[in-house]
Design a protein around this motif. Structure first.
Motif, short mmCIF file in Angstrom:
data_model
loop_
_atom_site.label_atom_id
_atom_site.label_comp_id
_atom_site.label_asym_id
_atom_site.label_seq_id
_atom_site.Cartn_x
_atom_site.Cartn_y
_atom_site.Cartn_z
N ASN A 152 0.82 -1.22 0.00
CA ASN A 152 0.00 0.00 0.00
C ASN A 152 0.86 1.27 0.00
O ASN A 152 0.68 2.15 -0.84
N ILE A 153 1.80 1.34 0.95
CA ILE A 153 2.59 2.57 1.06
C ILE A 153 4.05 2.34 0.70
O ILE A 153 4.90 3.20 0.91
N GLY A 154 4.36 1.16 0.13
CA GLY A 154 5.76 0.81 -0.15
C GLY A 154 6.36 1.53 -1.34
O GLY A 154 5.65 2.02 -2.22
N LEU A 155 7.69 1.58 -1.33
CA LEU A 155 8.44 2.31 -2.35
C LEU A 155 8.24 1.72 -3.74
O LEU A 155 7.97 2.43 -4.71
N VAL A 156 8.35 0.38 -3.85
CA VAL A 156 8.31 -0.26 -5.17
C VAL A 156 6.96 -0.01 -5.85
O VAL A 156 6.91 0.42 -7.00
N ASN A 157 5.88 -0.26 -5.10
CA ASN A 157 4.56 -0.06 -5.71
C ASN A 157 4.29 1.41 -6.03
O ASN A 157 3.66 1.72 -7.04
N ASN A 158 4.80 2.29 -5.20
CA ASN A 158 4.62 3.72 -5.49
C ASN A 158 5.37 4.14 -6.74
O ASN A 158 4.88 4.94 -7.53
N VAL A 159 6.57 3.57 -6.92
CA VAL A 159 7.34 3.86 -8.14
C VAL A 159 6.57 3.33 -9.35
O VAL A 159 6.41 4.01 -10.36
N LEU A 160 6.07 2.08 -9.21
CA LEU A 160 5.31 1.49 -10.33
C LEU A 160 4.08 2.34 -10.66
O LEU A 160 3.78 2.60 -11.82
N GLN A 161 3.40 2.80 -9.60
CA GLN A 161 2.19 3.59 -9.83
C GLN A 161 2.52 4.95 -10.45
O GLN A 161 1.82 5.44 -11.32
N SER A 162 3.64 5.54 -10.02
CA SER A 162 4.01 6.84 -10.59
C SER A 162 4.48 6.70 -12.04
O SER A 162 4.51 7.66 -12.79
N MET A 163 4.86 5.47 -12.42
CA MET A 163 5.24 5.23 -13.82
C MET A 163 4.02 4.89 -14.68
O MET A 163 4.14 4.57 -15.86
N GLY A 164 2.83 4.92 -14.06
CA GLY A 164 1.62 4.72 -14.84
C GLY A 164 1.00 3.34 -14.72
O GLY A 164 -0.04 3.07 -15.29
N PHE A 165 1.67 2.42 -13.96
CA PHE A 165 1.06 1.10 -13.77
C PHE A 165 0.09 1.19 -12.59
O PHE A 165 0.53 1.43 -11.47
#
Lengths: 297, 440
Positions: free
Chosen positions: A130-143
């Motif tokens: 939810n608040i992790g770095l990897v998923n946030n990076v993925l989400q900011s890249m449009g995934f």
């Protein structure tokens, strides 16, 4: 009539024998004995109740224990091999560096300086869905995804392996780098004169010379990884649904949380087999590698 | 003249202090030269009370030596190690209703040492949960826990959402009264990965406690009278299905199976969760703009119902006196002091819930008369929620059984097993544990 005297060698060794007996032998024998009892930490009297091989029979017929055993072997195999590959790569690259190598070597050691518990918390945050770095990076890249890194069976094993490899690859790198420093230059120069390609030089000269160093690193790390606990406990606690349960998370929960120390010790003795097998295997390989180099086996 | 008045005043003050000190001393006893060793739970929410220990020391002449202060799970391991090593001659230990039954023979029966009229001043449900096998093993402090429903108010103030919900589910969108409504609304509100309908603790004792209260709310139970596991009943299956349905519908974060209390609290405070069953200690945190994005938008309601009753898994902290303590009288005096009405008023002023009836009444009255509407709303919800509170089964094997059950609950949630398979496997293993423990 002369007084009988103890042999000198024994007197000289006596302090060491006493220390080893006190800190290794007695606890070892005690834990071995307790593995034949239903010893519970909260019921000290159970230490004196002999149940024979009950704990061992329970473990040997326990599918959950063997699943954790198998998972530990898998974890060990993948982590050791990847650490070797990355460590070898880093050491070979580092060996080529001509400026600032000392600084680089120090930086290389940084991950080893962290406490495994700290590393566990760090990667638990990095892989939080939810608040992790990897998923946030993925989400900011449009995934638009929230990958369950610490929940999905494969991703969770990947995540704890990643953390373990991140922390300890430098053990391999440093030992292999020591091997590269100790390596004589003549065979490599002769190979160059004879027209060998870099790959041929590496495959037939450098690698055989490094093998004893690699097997020593393998032996040390196999013992370490077989006892993997801190990182796994912090990141997943062996879950969910035992998907990342390794021997030591299972043993520590049985021994300290459930207070069933007798059963946990029996698990410990069965799992020691794993460490003994890996150690014998790597020592044999080490002897063979040394014999190949013309050193004493 | 002025000088003479000054001295009169000084003497009057001295006399008053002496009188109040002697009153305190007579209330708590006199134990000059006695040192009480204590092992206490540490952490910000528990520390405030320990500041009062100096008052007890001044009143009694005794000293308190805190030889260990750790989180409850750490102190639990330490106490178990003490029991194994036989080093249990310290006197006062922090305890918890879920942990107390494990420490067989460690703590003394306070029924023999605390007057019955003092025991009667506590909420009797808490005294019941502090009693194991007829022995009162601890006196409860003002750290009572029962969960109520926190929710984001804005979800119920949006006309479009209200209309869309009515169209989809056929009833009005309002703060949920039942767990079925929580499920409907959670699925309706969810917009993963940006927003989730709800969340739940997913591992260790935490998920088993949540499952246990849902089983009770569905009309079942965890164990029967003989301590045989019965949580794999129809009620148990309905309870677990609720967790599974929410997970499958992606109404909860995918990582919820690795969450425990801190993760849940931070999750709701991030403003990305609509409904959250949680403990009283979070109320202030959730509504504080410094710590929570949900601040100002948080509502608090009594916990919803299952098909039979409301959930209400509860627990409380307290203090116990060891059997091996050299001066039990002094130790009991300290425990009485730390759980007294004044101590509970002081501790519950920080937001925790009391375990004395008079302190409950005083707090509710003060909140109603005050200008903090959120605090009044929260306290009213908790006062109502406390009526449905029930503790975990008072057996030493509760903790161990939760370690058996939680991976099976997770297996059903993440789809490795069906609900029935998971519960049957868990019940079989708990049954073996109970047999080994000699219950039947």
């Amino acid at each position: 009539m002369t007084r009988r005297r103890l042999p000198e060698w024994f007197v000289l060794l006596l302090p060491a024998i006493i220390v080893i007996a006190a800190v290794v032998l007695i606890p070892l024998l005690f834990s071995l004995y307790s593995s034949f009892t239903p010893y519970k930490l909260t019921r000290p009297s159970t230490l004196w109740k002999w149940v024979g091989t009950y704990n061992y029979e329970k473990i040997l017929s326990d599918a959950k224990f063997w699943a954790a055993f198998g998972r530990t072997v898998l974890f060990l195999t993948i982590v050791l091999n990847l650490e070797l590959l990355f460590g070898l790569g880093i050491a070979l690259m580092m060996n080529k560096v001509t400026w600032g190598q000392r600084t680089l070597r120090t930086i290389l050691m940084f991950p080893m300086m962290f406490s495994p518990i700290l590393v566990g918390f760090q990667f638990k945050f990095i892989f939080n869905d939810n608040i992790g770095l990897v998923n946030n990076v993925l989400q900011s890249m449009g995934f638009n995804v929230a990958l369950p890194w610490l929940v999905d069976a494969k991703l969770a094993m990947f995540s704890i392996m990643f953390a373990e490899i991140w922390m300890s690859t430098s053990v391999f790198a440093i030992l292999i780098l020591a091997g590269l420093f100790a390596m004589p230059r003549d065979p490599l120069e002769a190979a160059k004169v004879d027209g060998c390609t870099p790959w041929q030089s590496f495959r037939h000269i450098t690698l055989p010379f490094l093998m004893p160093f690699i097997y020593i690193a393998m032996t040390i790390r196999s013992l370490d990884v077989a006892r993997a606990y801190d990182i796994v406990q912090i990141m997943t606690g062996g879950g969910p649904a035992r998907r990342t349960e390794l021997l030591w998370t299972l043993m520590s929960r049985t021994g300290y949380v459930d207070a069933r120390m007798g059963l946990a010790n029996a698990m410990g003795y069965v799992s020691i087999l794993l460490s003994i097998l890996f150690t014998i295997y790597f020592f044999r390989k080490l002897s063979a590698a040394r014999a190949e180099l013309g050193m004493a086996g | 003249m002025q000088k003479s008045n000054f001295f009169k005043g000084l003497m009057a003050c001295t006399a008053m202090v002496a009188v109040s000190e002697s009153a305190l001393a007579s209330e708590w006893g006199s134990f000059d030269g006695v040192t009480i060793e204590a092992k206490l739970i540490g952490g910000q929410q528990y520390e405030g009370l320990y500041g009062r220990i100096a008052d007890w020391e001044a009143a009694t002449g005794a000293k308190v030596d805190i030889i260990s202060k750790k989180s409850h799970f750490e102190i639990d391991k330490e106490i178990k190690s003490d029991m194994a090593a036989g080093t249990t001659d310290w006197c006062v230990g922090s305890n918890h209703s879920s942990f107390a039954p494990q420490y067989e023979g460690l703590y003394t029966d306070l029924n023999d040492l605390v007057p019955a009229d003092v025991v009667a001043e506590f909420v009797q449900g808490n005294i019941g949960a502090s009693t194991v096998g007829g022995e009162l093993l601890m006196l409860p402090r003002a750290q009572f826990d029962v969960s109520v429903l926190y929710y984001l108010k804005s979800n119920y103030e949006d006309a479009d959402k209200t209309a869309a919900f009515k169209a989809e589910y056929g009833y009005d969108l309002a703060v949920p009264e039942t767990w079925e409504q929580v499920k409907d609304q959670s699925i309706f509100f969810a917009d993963p990965p940006n927003f989730y309908g709800t969340q739940y603790a997913g591992k260790d004792e935490a998920i088993v406690g949540r499952f246990y209260e849902m089983v009770v709310a569905e009309g079942g139970n965890y164990l029967d009278e003989t301590k045989k596991p019965i949580f794999n009943s129809d009620a148990g299956q309905r309870a677990l299905q609720w967790f599974v349905d929410l997970y499958e519908a992606k109404a909860v974060p995918a990582g919820t199976t690795s969450y425990v209390w801190d993760d849940l609290g931070q999750g709701f405070a991030s403003g990305t969760v609509a409904l959250n069953l949680d403990w009283p200690g979070w109320a202030g945190f959730f509504n504080d703009p410094e710590s929570s994005k949900a601040a100002g938008n948080v509502g608090v309601a009594v916990q919803p119902m299952g098909s039979v009753t409301r959930t209400g898994w509860s627990g409380h902290h307290g203090f116990s006196v060891t059997n091996d303590c050299a001066n039990k009288e002094a130790a009991v005096s300290l425990v009485n002091f730390l759980t007294s009405e004044d101590s509970q008023l002081a501790e519950s002023a920080g937001g925790s819930l009391p375990t004395r009836s008079a302190v409950w009444e005083a707090n509710v009255a003060a909140a109603k008369a005050g200008d903090d509407a959120f605090r009044a709303e929260a306290l009213a919800a908790f006062a109502e929620g406390a009526k449905y509170a029930f503790a975990v089964p008072p057996i030493p094997e509760w903790g161990e059984s939760t370690n058996i059950v939680f991976p099976e609950l997770q297996a059903a949630i993440v789809g490795d097993k069906t609900v029935k398979e998971a519960l049957d496997d868990a019940a079989e293993a708990v049954d073996e544990l109970m047999r080994e423990s000699g219950y039947y």
